[in-house]
Design an enzyme around this catalytic site. Structure first.
Site, PDB file in Angstrom:
ATOM      1  N   ASP A  13       0.877  -1.160   0.000  1.00 28.44           N
ATOM      2  CA  ASP A  13       0.000   0.000   0.000  1.00 28.44           C
ATOM      3  C   ASP A  13       0.921   1.218   0.000  1.00 28.44           C
ATOM      4  OD1 ASP A  13      -2.358   1.608   0.305  1.00 28.44           O
ATOM      5  OD2 ASP A  13      -1.943   1.738   2.449  1.00 28.44           O
ATOM      6  N   ASP A  15      -0.212   5.237   0.890  1.00 34.80           N
ATOM      7  CA  ASP A  15      -0.525   6.325   1.828  1.00 34.80           C
ATOM      8  C   ASP A  15      -0.571   5.813   3.259  1.00 34.80           C
ATOM      9  OD1 ASP A  15      -1.021   8.699   0.077  1.00 34.80           O
ATOM     10  OD2 ASP A  15      -2.473   7.330  -0.812  1.00 34.80           O
ATOM     11  N   ASP A 173      -1.422  -0.405   6.102  1.00 34.61           N
ATOM     12  CA  ASP A 173      -1.602   0.341   7.345  1.00 34.61           C
ATOM     13  C   ASP A 173      -3.068   0.462   7.735  1.00 34.61           C
ATOM     14  OD1 ASP A 173      -2.261   3.725   6.735  1.00 34.61           O
ATOM     15  OD2 ASP A 173      -2.051   2.249   5.136  1.00 34.61           O
TER      16      ASP A 173
END
Length: 233
Positions: A13, A15, A173
């Site tokens: 991922d 961001d 995250d």
């Protein structure tokens, strides 16, 4: 000691996982009815401000465009990505960001993002007809279309494709991203914001490992070459 599968490819991922961008953005998903509703609700608290909904969203986007080219890498990201690249481990980015915003956020971080050699799937890549996270689509597309792994489609999976999925490791995250990685049949390392650890999560998917930082990742625990074992260019 926990038994872990031997990993052959790694998906990231972006961001909040690779770059510290989530503190500066309200949302980078394609604008939806929910986003408009949220913005309208926010403006309702300031009735005396002569600002229309469209104007607010436009100004917000302009400010974000100015900030994104300054966002830094998060700790441990540079070391890990350059290490995987040096060891010829296939890697790809699977991000919900729009393609144009991906370019704005990463243009000043080419040392790291050039390592992916264009193996990037973005949330608005309409040619893949993906459902958003927590559906597994984006990670399966990244593995299949970017890395050439025979992982099949989201709805269908043979036993051979299932075995191929198990060879993948996802770094995430967010909770929806963690769920998406697990639904894709891959192992997931969850590196959440500290505030998420206090959230009462009731979903059935569980991360295979939770880290406070990518700095804490130990590659050899996952059958990957240890740090300093491959020569970084």
């Amino acid at each position: 000691m926990v038994s872990r599968p031997k990993i052959e490819y790694v998906l990231f991922d972006m961001d909040g996982l690779m770059i510290d961008s989530e503190k500066t953005e309200a949302s980078d998903e394609p604008q939806s009815l929910a986003e408009f509703a949220a913005a309208e609700h926010l403006l309702s608290f300031f009735p005396d401000i002569p600002l229309t909904l469209d104007s607010y969203l436009s100004q917000r986007n302009t400010l974000q465009d100015a900030i994104w080219p300054t966002v830094p890498l998060l700790p441990g990201v540079r070391k890990l990505v350059l290490h995987l690249k040096a060891c010829n481990i296939p890697i790809a980015v699977a991000t919900g960001s729009k393609r144009r915003n991906f370019e704005l956020k990463t243009g000043h971080l080419r040392e790291v993002f050039d390592c992916f050699e264009g193996n990037v799937v973005c949330g608005d890549d309409v040619q893949y007809q993906m459902k958003g996270k927590p559906c597994p689509d984006i990670f399966l597309v990244a593995a299949r279309e970017m890395l050439g792994r025979k992982v099949g489609q989201a709805e269908l999976c043979t036993s051979d494709e299932e075995r191929e999925r198990v060879k993948g490791l996802v770094f995430e995250d967010g909770v929806p991203g963690m769920q998406a990685g697990k639904r894709a049949g891959m192992s997931v390392i969850w590196v959440p914001d500290a505030n998420l650890l206090d959230v009462d999560y009731t979903g059935k998917e569980r991360a295979d490992q939770i880290l406070k930082s990518i700095e804490d990742f130990v590659p050899e625990e996952w059958g990957l070459p240890p740090y300093n074992s491959c020569q970084t260019k």
